[in-house]
Scaffold this motif. Structure first.
Motif, PDB file in Angstrom:
ATOM      1  N   PHE A 178      -2.686  -2.549  -3.144  1.00  0.00           N
ATOM      2  CA  PHE A 178      -2.454  -3.421  -4.289  1.00  0.00           C
ATOM      3  C   PHE A 178      -2.393  -4.864  -3.810  1.00  0.00           C
ATOM      4  O   PHE A 178      -1.733  -5.158  -2.810  1.00  0.00           O
TER       5      PHE A 178
ATOM      6  N   TYR B  55      -1.207   8.274   1.862  1.00  0.00           N
ATOM      7  CA  TYR B  55      -1.077   9.691   1.565  1.00  0.00           C
ATOM      8  C   TYR B  55      -1.707  10.577   2.646  1.00  0.00           C
ATOM      9  O   TYR B  55      -1.112  11.548   3.069  1.00  0.00           O
TER      10      TYR B  55
ATOM     11  N   ALA C 157       0.837  -1.202   0.000  1.00  0.00           N
ATOM     12  CA  ALA C 157       0.000   0.000   0.000  1.00  0.00           C
ATOM     13  C   ALA C 157       0.869   1.247   0.000  1.00  0.00           C
ATOM     14  O   ALA C 157       2.031   1.216   0.420  1.00  0.00           O
ATOM     15  N   LYS C 158       0.274   2.344  -0.488  1.00  0.00           N
ATOM     16  CA  LYS C 158       0.885   3.666  -0.422  1.00  0.00           C
ATOM     17  C   LYS C 158      -0.074   4.554   0.353  1.00  0.00           C
ATOM     18  O   LYS C 158      -1.255   4.636   0.013  1.00  0.00           O
TER      19      LYS C 158
ATOM     20  N   SER D  45     -12.597  -0.369  -5.785  1.00  0.00           N
ATOM     21  CA  SER D  45     -11.826  -1.574  -6.098  1.00  0.00           C
ATOM     22  C   SER D  45     -12.047  -2.000  -7.539  1.00  0.00           C
ATOM     23  O   SER D  45     -13.165  -1.907  -8.050  1.00  0.00           O
TER      24      SER D  45
ATOM     25  N   GLU E 161      -7.208  -4.983 -12.158  1.00  0.00           N
ATOM     26  CA  GLU E 161      -6.413  -4.284 -13.169  1.00  0.00           C
ATOM     27  C   GLU E 161      -5.955  -5.207 -14.288  1.00  0.00           C
ATOM     28  O   GLU E 161      -5.885  -4.792 -15.443  1.00  0.00           O
TER      29      GLU E 161
ATOM     30  N   LEU F 106      -7.466  11.483  -2.582  1.00  0.00           N
ATOM     31  CA  LEU F 106      -6.937  10.122  -2.532  1.00  0.00           C
ATOM     32  C   LEU F 106      -6.140   9.963  -1.239  1.00  0.00           C
ATOM     33  O   LEU F 106      -5.130  10.644  -1.030  1.00  0.00           O
TER      34      LEU F 106
ATOM     35  N   GLU G 237      -3.613   3.983  -1.553  1.00  0.00           N
ATOM     36  CA  GLU G 237      -3.822   2.980  -2.588  1.00  0.00           C
ATOM     37  C   GLU G 237      -3.322   1.651  -2.056  1.00  0.00           C
ATOM     38  O   GLU G 237      -2.271   1.584  -1.428  1.00  0.00           O
TER      39      GLU G 237
ATOM     40  N   THR H  42      -6.551  -3.392  -7.523  1.00  0.00           N
ATOM     41  CA  THR H  42      -6.161  -2.091  -6.983  1.00  0.00           C
ATOM     42  C   THR H  42      -7.333  -1.540  -6.182  1.00  0.00           C
ATOM     43  O   THR H  42      -8.479  -1.598  -6.631  1.00  0.00           O
ATOM     44  N   HIS H  43      -7.029  -1.043  -4.994  1.00  0.00           N
ATOM     45  CA  HIS H  43      -8.021  -0.378  -4.145  1.00  0.00           C
ATOM     46  C   HIS H  43      -7.560   1.069  -3.980  1.00  0.00           C
ATOM     47  O   HIS H  43      -6.424   1.312  -3.581  1.00  0.00           O
ATOM     48  N   LYS H  44      -8.437   2.011  -4.300  1.00  0.00           N
ATOM     49  CA  LYS H  44      -8.158   3.423  -4.044  1.00  0.00           C
ATOM     50  C   LYS H  44      -9.111   3.864  -2.946  1.00  0.00           C
ATOM     51  O   LYS H  44     -10.322   3.642  -3.041  1.00  0.00           O
TER      52      LYS H  44
END
Length: 139
Positions: A107, A67, A64-65, A80, A83, A102, A105, A93-95
């Motif tokens: 993955f 923010y 995950a990233k 979701s 991809e 945002l 994210e 991918t989940h945003k």
């Protein structure tokens, strides 16, 4: 491409002592979001087992990233989508949004698995059914 969105309210138990969502809780939310996405697309766990002879869709990689932090009481939207799909593995991918922003994210790489015909006590990867591929990717 099939995209599933769901709103989730952050609960007290999701947060650490600083009142920020403890990062492993997001991975539990992502796991749930993947299951809900399959169900929303018409492929419930029972359907997957019964119609395709699968046992499940275990995760083999995740990251995950981050923010923007979320805290108790916040409402987030998890968006979701699948991809890409290979023979038996697929990438999700989940945003996560807080309002329009945002927040993070996530993955996942997962694999469809069924029982190994040569040894039913073992699991074996299974090909992604064309009906499911078409629903998720639209090709």
């Amino acid at each position: 491409m099939f995209i599933h969105r769901r709103d989730v309210q952050i609960q007290w138990g999701d947060c650490d002592p600083a009142n920020i969502v403890y990062y492993p809780r997001y991975f539990a939310m992502f796991d749930d979001a993947t299951s809900v996405m399959f169900e929303a697309a018409g492929f419930s766990k029972q359907d997957i087992v019964r119609r395709y002879g699968l046992v499940g869709i275990p995760m083999v990689d995740t990251r995950a990233k981050f923010y923007i932090p979320s805290t108790y009481g916040d409402w987030i939207t998890i968006e979701s989508r699948i991809e890409s799909i290979k023979r038996s593995s697929f990438d999700v991918t989940h945003k996560v949004f807080k309002g329009e922003a945002l927040a993070l994210e996530g993955f996942e790489t997962r694999v469809l698995v069924g029982r190994d015909p040569a040894d039913p006590d073992k699991l074996k990867s299974a090909p992604f059914p064309e009906e499911m591929r078409t629903k998720f990717l639209g090709d």
